[in-house]
Design a protein around this motif. Structure first.
Motif, short mmCIF file in Angstrom:
data_model
loop_
_atom_site.label_atom_id
_atom_site.label_comp_id
_atom_site.label_asym_id
_atom_site.label_seq_id
_atom_site.Cartn_x
_atom_site.Cartn_y
_atom_site.Cartn_z
N ALA A 1 0.84 -1.19 0.00
CA ALA A 1 0.00 0.00 0.00
C ALA A 1 0.88 1.24 0.00
CB ALA A 1 -0.92 0.00 1.21
N ALA A 2 0.96 1.91 -1.16
CA ALA A 2 1.78 3.12 -1.25
C ALA A 2 0.86 4.33 -1.22
CB ALA A 2 2.61 3.11 -2.53
N GLU A 3 1.05 5.19 -0.28
CA GLU A 3 0.21 6.39 -0.13
C GLU A 3 -1.27 6.03 -0.32
OE1 GLU A 3 1.88 8.95 0.75
OE2 GLU A 3 3.91 8.54 0.04
N PRO A 4 -1.79 5.09 0.47
CA PRO A 4 -3.16 4.62 0.19
C PRO A 4 -4.22 5.70 0.37
CG PRO A 4 -2.39 3.78 2.30
CD PRO A 4 -1.20 4.43 1.64
N THR A 5 -3.92 6.74 1.13
CA THR A 5 -4.96 7.75 1.37
C THR A 5 -4.64 9.09 0.71
OG1 THR A 5 -3.92 8.36 3.45
CG2 THR A 5 -5.66 6.72 3.56
N ARG A 6 -3.74 9.07 -0.27
CA ARG A 6 -3.38 10.34 -0.93
C ARG A 6 -4.62 10.96 -1.57
NH1 ARG A 6 1.81 10.58 -4.60
NH2 ARG A 6 2.75 10.99 -2.59
N GLY B 1 -13.09 11.37 6.08
CA GLY B 1 -14.00 10.25 6.26
C GLY B 1 -13.50 9.01 5.54
N ALA B 2 -13.08 9.21 4.29
CA ALA B 2 -12.60 8.08 3.50
C ALA B 2 -11.29 7.55 4.07
CB ALA B 2 -12.40 8.53 2.06
N MET B 3 -10.48 8.44 4.60
CA MET B 3 -9.23 8.01 5.20
C MET B 3 -9.52 7.06 6.35
SD MET B 3 -5.98 10.14 6.11
CE MET B 3 -6.45 11.31 7.28
N GLU B 4 -10.50 7.40 7.13
CA GLU B 4 -10.91 6.55 8.24
C GLU B 4 -11.35 5.17 7.72
OE1 GLU B 4 -14.54 7.87 9.79
OE2 GLU B 4 -14.28 6.95 11.75
N THR B 5 -12.17 5.18 6.67
CA THR B 5 -12.64 3.91 6.11
C THR B 5 -11.46 3.06 5.62
OG1 THR B 5 -14.49 5.18 5.27
CG2 THR B 5 -14.30 2.92 4.49
N ILE B 6 -10.52 3.70 4.93
CA ILE B 6 -9.39 2.95 4.38
C ILE B 6 -8.50 2.42 5.51
CG2 ILE B 6 -7.29 3.15 2.99
CD1 ILE B 6 -8.82 5.10 1.17
N HIS B 7 -8.24 3.25 6.49
CA HIS B 7 -7.43 2.79 7.63
C HIS B 7 -8.10 1.61 8.32
CE1 HIS B 7 -4.92 6.71 8.24
NE2 HIS B 7 -4.62 6.05 7.15
N GLN B 8 -9.40 1.71 8.50
CA GLN B 8 -10.15 0.64 9.14
C GLN B 8 -10.04 -0.65 8.31
OE1 GLN B 8 -11.68 0.82 12.08
NE2 GLN B 8 -12.26 -1.33 11.90
N ALA B 9 -10.17 -0.51 7.00
CA ALA B 9 -10.10 -1.68 6.13
C ALA B 9 -8.71 -2.33 6.19
CB ALA B 9 -10.43 -1.28 4.69
N LEU B 10 -7.67 -1.50 6.24
CA LEU B 10 -6.31 -2.03 6.31
C LEU B 10 -6.12 -2.79 7.62
CD1 LEU B 10 -4.24 1.00 4.92
CD2 LEU B 10 -4.52 -1.24 3.84
N LEU B 11 -6.64 -2.22 8.68
CA LEU B 11 -6.49 -2.84 9.99
C LEU B 11 -7.24 -4.17 10.06
CD1 LEU B 11 -4.79 -1.77 12.21
CD2 LEU B 11 -6.81 -0.84 13.31
N GLU B 12 -8.42 -4.19 9.47
CA GLU B 12 -9.19 -5.44 9.45
C GLU B 12 -8.46 -6.52 8.68
OE1 GLU B 12 -13.11 -4.55 7.99
OE2 GLU B 12 -13.55 -3.36 9.79
N LYS B 13 -7.84 -6.10 7.59
CA LYS B 13 -7.08 -7.06 6.79
C LYS B 13 -5.95 -7.66 7.62
CE LYS B 13 -4.76 -7.39 2.27
NZ LYS B 13 -5.50 -8.54 1.78
N ARG B 14 -5.29 -6.79 8.36
CA ARG B 14 -4.22 -7.25 9.23
C ARG B 14 -4.77 -8.20 10.29
NH1 ARG B 14 -3.44 -6.34 14.42
NH2 ARG B 14 -1.34 -6.32 15.30
N ASN B 15 -5.86 -7.82 10.93
CA ASN B 15 -6.43 -8.64 11.99
C ASN B 15 -6.86 -10.01 11.48
OD1 ASN B 15 -5.92 -6.67 13.81
ND2 ASN B 15 -8.04 -5.92 13.96
N LYS B 16 -7.12 -10.07 10.18
CA LYS B 16 -7.50 -11.35 9.56
C LYS B 16 -6.29 -12.24 9.34
CE LYS B 16 -9.28 -11.60 5.60
NZ LYS B 16 -9.60 -10.96 4.32
N GLY B 17 -5.10 -11.67 9.50
CA GLY B 17 -3.89 -12.47 9.36
C GLY B 17 -3.11 -12.23 8.08
N ASP B 18 -3.48 -11.20 7.33
CA ASP B 18 -2.72 -10.87 6.13
C ASP B 18 -1.59 -9.89 6.47
OD1 ASP B 18 -4.36 -12.44 4.62
OD2 ASP B 18 -5.67 -10.79 4.01
N GLY B 19 -0.62 -9.80 5.58
CA GLY B 19 0.50 -8.89 5.80
C GLY B 19 0.37 -7.66 4.91
#
Ligand SMILES: Nc1ncnc2c1ncn2[C@@H]1O[C@H](COP(=O)(O)OP(=O)(O)OP(=O)(O)O)[C@@H](O)[C@H]1O
Ligand SMILES: [Mg+2]
Lengths: 306, 509
Positions: free
Chosen positions: B424-429, B434-452
């Motif tokens: 993920a390069a500059e994912p919130t550029r 509001g969208a930044m929050e959504t994207i951050h949340q999505a990234l964190l969920e992906k991590r919590n699911k066990g992805d890198g």
């Protein structure tokens, strides 16, 4: 084998280089406004034909040259109208222009002169060989540099003038800007359409003179398809020279030399089909060293958004 | 403060869609006026109308009380309106001075007077205290310097009203504070500045007054001293922002192992120099660094876009060094590229087609050589919903999306692959808060699911908010590693500047 390299080879190189140099300089003008012009071949052919027509009917070499430049200018405006105005793909238009040039000259050759294949008139005068007063008397150099058609000198002068145009004049500066980043050029209010037409018209004039050198300078006749790929060689010379007038001068000299050698080799009982391949082999070899199409910048941003 | 510019009841309609609806703003001389709002709120559209690039459907523009209408940018420039575009309008092969004077070149005897151009550029730079080197070739200047050239160009053209559309999105923190200082200097010199940005702390720092847009309409117009970043956020999104979800302890097996990777053009300084690190399952690894220190090259090496000269890259125990992009993606990689227009999207194609890119070979969406579009449309509709992508339809040209909405589309597409590894390069550029929050949340969920996730960002706050581990790059090397617990902005900044974490400065030979 060594005796093929003598002063008359250099002198014939200078003669051969002229049409390639003029057309390549013209091509660079188009490249500088972001148009890759593959129609140079057609331009040259039309110029060659118009020069003969002018010479035959007016008997004046000056008027012949003028007609060649003018008719090719009109022809180039057709190219410009399709690429700039109608925004047609420049490669497709260029190819069409080449076929149109070939077809048109063949047809008119028959319609005007009533001959097929070639037109030759023994009373017709070719371009004179200028004996430059002081230059002519210098030993060794004299015979090489003096005694060419005026267009030979025009072509070298054109390279210098074009250099001044690109790098010293405001218009030339803007022409380069259009090719580098057309969106940016528009955003500061430059009239990109006008600059593109300007470059294409100048290209037409230069190619017209290139054609005149073929039909009135090297020989005094017109044959169908007599451009013989020089438009494409000019295109490669332009790319190899990175669209810089002096780069083009150098690369055109290289191709001119090949042309001259290939003619010279014919005197060595090598098959002409083989010797005539030389410039084209060099062309293919040159392609290996080309990174871009000589259209100015590879750093230019290709995309722009909001 | 006299009112210099007034825009009254501006409306812009694209087909059935109203991008601006009855928008009015007034800007005085010497005022910094910020325009904020969600992605697709119509900020850029409003500015394009002011700059003559877009014709208003209705509405009135008054300059010093007199109504004007611009036929094009050149017309706007003549009336003293200048715009610094988000994607720079510059010429890479020309010098800085040439870029500044182009269009209004000084002449002498019919020729371009370059000496005067140089002198003018230098004088202008000194007058407004904007540091540039006039003789440098633009293509070799940093992004920050290119932006300063843009500003000087606009000043040279005689602009009294200067529009800056998301100028800070591409800058390093250092360059941002310099730019904000420049903006203040310009305002003090009597220029009116219109500033668009998604970063509310910047707004609070420089703006005098703020107009908030939502859905093409003005939802608030306030003075900066009477408001706060929180209130602005509320006006923009229409709700309070939420906290990011918890991070579960996750770290698993190594997923991506980069070992001693070197990328170097012949005889040149290596752009990547013996880089080694790993990304594990269930982990976000952040890469910080001043842009241009090898981050882009590292991502290109991992994703197969550029070749490396030595070292190995292993993904899920498969050696993917110098393999093709398709093969690496199949092995398990998705990539949000740093430049959304250059690598991320085909601007001339539709939203649906852009969404489909990278999916076209998957068995679920193709039968033989035929793409099964029907199934795909359901998926795209779901993305548009989840990331609140504003588009009139899936058949809209991608280039017509607002910058932030296109970014969201690319994020949705790459996250949708559900690959074990995400670059993920500059994912919130360019996206709104509001969208930044959504994207951050999505990234964190992906991590919590066990992805890198390998995250590269020039926003330190983003790196700090998301990363489990932080690597700092400097001149093609990794010069430091910090755990989430020990990382602070100061420590990272120190490493980014080439100093060691312990405070000693490293020789940069
Ligand atoms: N040429 C166009 N045709 C159709 N719709 C358009 C066009 N240009 C913009 N739009 C639409 O108008 C809306 C406003 O776009 P605009 O670019 O002004 O948003 P913005 O506020 O600048 O957003 P961002 O913060 O993402 O840059 C968007 O929904 C966009 O899709
Ligand atoms: Mg915008």
């Amino acid at each position: 084998m060594l005796d093929i390299f003598d002063s008359s080879l250099v002198s014939s190189t200078i003669r051969m280089v002229t049409p390639i140099l003029l057309a390549a300089l013209g091509g660079s003008l188009c490249a500088r406004v972001g148009i890759f012009n593959v129609g140079l071949e057609g331009f040259i052919l039309v110029g060659a034909f118009a020069a003969i027509v002018g010479n035959h009917f007016t008997g004046s070499l000056w008027l012949a040259l003028l007609l060649a430049a003018f008719v090719t200018l009109l022809f180039s405006l057709l190219f410009g109208y399709m690429t700039v105005h109608l925004r047609a793909n420049e490669i497709v238009v260029g190819v069409a222009i080449n076929f149109l040039g070939l077809g048109l000259t063949t047809f008119l050759l028959r319609a005007i002169f009533g001959v097929k294949g070639a037109f030759y008139d023994k009373d017709m005068q070719g371009l004179p060989q200028l004996q430059i007063p002081v230059l002519h008397d210098i030993p060794l150099l004299g015979p090489i540099l003096s005694g060419h058609s005026p267009l030979v000198y025009v072509s070298f002068a054109a390279a210098i003038l074009l250099y001044l145009f690109y790098y010293r004049s405001v218009t030339g500066f803007r022409v380069r800007a259009v090719g580098m980043n057309a969106t940016a050029a528009k955003s500061i209010g430059l009239n990109t359409v006008r600059l593109q037409y300007l470059a294409i018209s100048l290209c037409g004039i230069l190619c017209g003179l290139a054609g005149a050198q073929l039909s009135l300078g090297q020989v005094t006749m017109f044959t169908e398809g007599m451009a013989a790929g020089r438009g494409f060689i000019a295109l490669v010379a332009m790319m190899l020279g990175q669209s810089h007038p002096f780069g083009i001068l150098a690369s055109s000299l290289l191709f001119g030399l090949m042309d001259a050698i290939s003619i010279r080799l014919q005197g060595f009982s090598l098959p002409t089909q083989f010797t005539a391949m030389l410039p084209y082999i060099l062309t293919i070899a040159a392609m290996f060293f080309l990174k871009d199409r000589g259209m100015g910048s590879n750093r230019a941003s290709q995309q722009s958004g909001r | 403060m006299s009112v210099r510019l007034e825009m009254k009841n501006m409306t812009k309609r694209y087909g059935q869609f109203l991008a601006n609806e009855g928008v009015s703003i007034a800007v005085g001389a010497g005022e910094v006026h910020a325009i904020v709002g969600e992605n697709g709120a119509g900020k850029t559209t409003l500015m394009r109308m002011l700059y003559g690039m877009e014709e208003p459907t209705s509405g009135e523009i008054l300059l010093d009380g007199k109504p004007v209408s611009f036929r094009g940018p050149d017309d706007a420039i003549r009336h003293g309106v200048g715009m610094v575009h988000q994607h720079f309008m510059l010429f890479p092969d020309f010098t800085v001075a040439e870029n500044i004077v182009i269009g209004y070149e000084p002449k002498r005897g019919g020729f371009f007077d370059r000496a005067k151009a140089m002198a003018d550029a230098t004088a202008l730079a000194e007058r407004y205290r904007i540091p540039v080197s006039p003789t440098a070739v633009l293509g070799e200047c940093s992004i920050g310097e290119q932006q300063r050239v843009e500003i000087l160009k606009v000043l040279y053209q005689g602009a009294e009203i200067i529009i800056l559309d998301e100028p800070t999105a591409v800058l390093t923190p250092m360059e941002v504070s310099e730019l904000l200082a420049t903006i203040r200097t310009l305002a003090e010199a009597g220029k009116s500045i219109l500033l668009i940005t998604h970063k509310l702390q910047e707004v609070m720092e420089v703006a005098d007054r703020i107009t908030v847009l939502r859905g093409g309409k003005v939802t608030g117009a306030v003075a900066a001293k009477d408001t706060s970043a929180e209130e602005l956020a509320r006006l923009m999104v229409g709700r309070d922002l939420e906290q990011l979800s918890e991070r579960t302890e996750q770290r698993g097996e190594p997923l991506l192992v980069v070992h001693q990777v070197t990328m170097q053009e012949k005889k040149k300084k290596p752009v990547l120099d013996q880089v080694s690190f790993a990304v594990h399952h269930g982990e976000i690894v952040g890469i910080a660094g001043v842009s241009g220190n090898g981050q882009s090259e590292l991502l290109q090496a991992i994703s197969g876009l550029a070749a490396v000269q030595s070292g190995t890259i292993r993904l899920k125990d498969t050696d993917v060094t110098n393999r093709t992009v398709a093969l690496i993606r199949e092995t398990g990689l998705a990539h949000i590229p740093e430049d959304r227009y250059f690598w991320g999207a085909a601007k001339e194609e539709t939203v649906a087609e852009n969404a489909l890119m990278g999916y076209h070979r998957l068995p679920a969406f193709s039968r033989g050589i035929i793409i099964q579009r029907k199934w795909f449309h359901h998926l795209v509709a779901a993305w548009i919903e989840r990331f609140a992508i504003k588009t009139s339809s899936a058949h809209e040209k991608a280039g017509n999306l607002s910058g932030g909405n296109l970014q969201k589309l690319i994020v949705a597409r790459e996250m949708g692959r559900e690959t074990p590894l995400l670059l993920a390069a500059e994912p919130t550029r360019g996206v709104d808060i509001g969208a930044m929050e959504t994207i951050h949340q999505a990234l964190l969920e992906k991590r919590n699911k066990g992805d890198g996730i390998l995250l590269v960002s020039s926003e330190l706050s983003e790196i700090l908010a998301l990363s489990d581990r932080i690597l700092v790059m400097f001149e093609g090397r990794i010069v430091g590693e910090l755990s989430r617990a020990e990382a602070t902005e100061e420590k990272i900044s120190m490493l980014m500047a080439g100093g060691r974490g312990d405070g000693s400065t490293q020789a940069t030979a």
